[in-house]
Design an enzyme around this catalytic site. Sequence first.
Site, mmCIF file in Angstrom:
data_model
loop_
_atom_site.group_PDB
_atom_site.id
_atom_site.type_symbol
_atom_site.label_atom_id
_atom_site.label_comp_id
_atom_site.label_asym_id
_atom_site.label_seq_id
_atom_site.Cartn_x
_atom_site.Cartn_y
_atom_site.Cartn_z
ATOM 1 N N ARG A 9 0.760 -0.908 -0.002
ATOM 2 C CA ARG A 9 0.031 0.038 0.032
ATOM 3 C C ARG A 9 0.789 1.247 0.023
ATOM 4 O O ARG A 9 2.233 1.222 0.545
ATOM 5 C CB ARG A 9 -0.733 -0.001 1.196
ATOM 6 C CG ARG A 9 -2.018 -1.279 1.255
ATOM 7 C CD ARG A 9 -2.580 -1.176 2.634
ATOM 8 N NE ARG A 9 -3.398 -2.342 2.635
ATOM 9 C CZ ARG A 9 -3.201 -3.353 3.418
ATOM 10 N NH1 ARG A 9 -1.734 -3.763 3.991
ATOM 11 N NH2 ARG A 9 -3.790 -4.558 3.634
ATOM 12 N N LYS A 56 -1.963 -2.790 8.008
ATOM 13 C CA LYS A 56 -3.009 -2.371 8.846
ATOM 14 C C LYS A 56 -3.197 -3.341 10.059
ATOM 15 O O LYS A 56 -2.754 -4.232 9.938
ATOM 16 C CB LYS A 56 -4.293 -2.863 7.801
ATOM 17 C CG LYS A 56 -4.674 -1.625 6.979
ATOM 18 C CD LYS A 56 -5.951 -2.056 6.086
ATOM 19 C CE LYS A 56 -6.470 -0.953 4.890
ATOM 20 N NZ LYS A 56 -7.599 -1.124 4.468
ATOM 21 N N HIS A 95 -3.110 2.302 -5.668
ATOM 22 C CA HIS A 95 -3.641 0.891 -5.574
ATOM 23 C C HIS A 95 -3.703 0.407 -6.807
ATOM 24 O O HIS A 95 -3.790 -0.873 -6.981
ATOM 25 C CB HIS A 95 -5.146 1.093 -4.884
ATOM 26 C CG HIS A 95 -5.160 0.495 -3.629
ATOM 27 N ND1 HIS A 95 -4.367 0.750 -2.544
ATOM 28 C CD2 HIS A 95 -5.867 -0.663 -3.316
ATOM 29 C CE1 HIS A 95 -4.762 0.055 -1.535
ATOM 30 N NE2 HIS A 95 -5.482 -0.768 -1.966
ATOM 31 N N ARG A 149 -0.723 -1.993 -6.936
ATOM 32 C CA ARG A 149 -1.014 -3.024 -6.132
ATOM 33 C C ARG A 149 -1.959 -4.277 -6.734
ATOM 34 O O ARG A 149 -1.827 -5.499 -6.492
ATOM 35 C CB ARG A 149 -1.839 -2.757 -4.730
ATOM 36 C CG ARG A 149 -2.305 -3.734 -3.830
ATOM 37 C CD ARG A 149 -2.509 -2.737 -2.352
ATOM 38 N NE ARG A 149 -3.013 -3.760 -1.307
ATOM 39 C CZ ARG A 149 -2.492 -4.442 -0.542
ATOM 40 N NH1 ARG A 149 -1.200 -4.637 -0.520
ATOM 41 N NH2 ARG A 149 -3.242 -5.096 0.464
ATOM 42 N N HIS A 160 -3.558 -9.140 3.363
ATOM 43 C CA HIS A 160 -5.039 -9.369 3.480
ATOM 44 C C HIS A 160 -5.316 -10.351 4.740
ATOM 45 O O HIS A 160 -4.736 -11.373 4.746
ATOM 46 C CB HIS A 160 -5.666 -9.950 2.575
ATOM 47 C CG HIS A 160 -5.801 -8.967 1.265
ATOM 48 N ND1 HIS A 160 -6.235 -9.165 -0.253
ATOM 49 C CD2 HIS A 160 -5.850 -7.567 1.129
ATOM 50 C CE1 HIS A 160 -6.348 -8.199 -0.909
ATOM 51 N NE2 HIS A 160 -5.980 -7.341 -0.200
ATOM 52 N N TYR A 212 -9.302 -10.832 -7.014
ATOM 53 C CA TYR A 212 -8.538 -10.719 -8.283
ATOM 54 C C TYR A 212 -8.928 -12.174 -9.068
ATOM 55 O O TYR A 212 -8.299 -12.148 -10.234
ATOM 56 C CB TYR A 212 -6.911 -10.775 -7.530
ATOM 57 C CG TYR A 212 -6.828 -9.375 -7.208
ATOM 58 C CD1 TYR A 212 -6.475 -8.144 -7.784
ATOM 59 C CD2 TYR A 212 -6.593 -9.368 -5.561
ATOM 60 C CE1 TYR A 212 -6.407 -7.318 -7.016
ATOM 61 C CE2 TYR A 212 -6.368 -8.256 -4.881
ATOM 62 C CZ TYR A 212 -6.295 -7.106 -5.745
ATOM 63 O OH TYR A 212 -5.925 -5.732 -4.926
#
Length: 299
Positions: free
Chosen positions: A150, A174, A245, A248, A271, A280
């Site tokens: 990110r 995150k 993004h 990414r 994730h 994806y």
Amino acid sequence: MNASPKEALEHFIRYVQLEKNFSLHTVREYKADINQFLIFLNNEGVVSLHEVEYIHARLYVTMLYDEGMARTSISRKISSIRSFFRFLNKEFDLDDAPFRSLYHPKKEERLPNFFYEEELKQLFEVNVGEDTKSVRNLAILELLYATGMRVSECTSIELQDIDFYYSIIRVMGKGRKERIIPFGQYAHQALTKYINEARPKLMKEKDHQRLFVNMRGGELTARGVRHILSEMINKATLHSKIYPHMLRHTFATHLLNNGADLRTVQELLGHAHLASTQVYTHVTKEHLRNTYMNAHPRA
């Protein structure tokens, strides 16, 4: 609970900062979302959080839809305010039913945008240069594509986070979850050139450990990265907009197209849930379908 809405928000922000240890970006979003709702309540004549009812929650969400806000943004705002009321319920026994009863809007079925390999190759080629700015910009582009990180992770990297011997980089994701991501030969070369040649020139009198710096030697921001990428796409004359993004998305799509398994891609992206990565697979299936339709004689 006798605290004013403003004081209640201050209590909550301290809680998510100190106890939940949320990132500065997440805290900022919480504060903005809840502040917007408190302004709405004030305009509706609601001066105490005890007066908030389900009808106020419904009216607020209706207003967001009328303003043309995206469903994902509305969903995030609902989550922010719901967390706020849950906190107030736990700490001050305030009724949190108004937002607990509210449904999240269904997500729009939009597939992630990504670059095809030919487009990406063009983007890299036209942005090669020997001046300080070009060397730095290419290093950013190579690293974002090589790791799928990110932009907030990219701008927070420090020099000691990179291991050039093993070609791995440590990032803080995150929820302050640390992960290690490998990077390839092109990123290795671009980063080495930037650190040895361009960064010292940019730093001047500055003294900090952040990897990427702006043209004055200060820490590069996420907004700065977006501006750099926009300049690069204009230089490449590609007929598409770019945002961090996208690289990414491109990283994940290209890995899956070339045989990587979903669990590995999930881990590399950081994730928490596999469902976030599974989007994806829809992109790669669409890619396979288009390839088939264009290549098969009887398609």
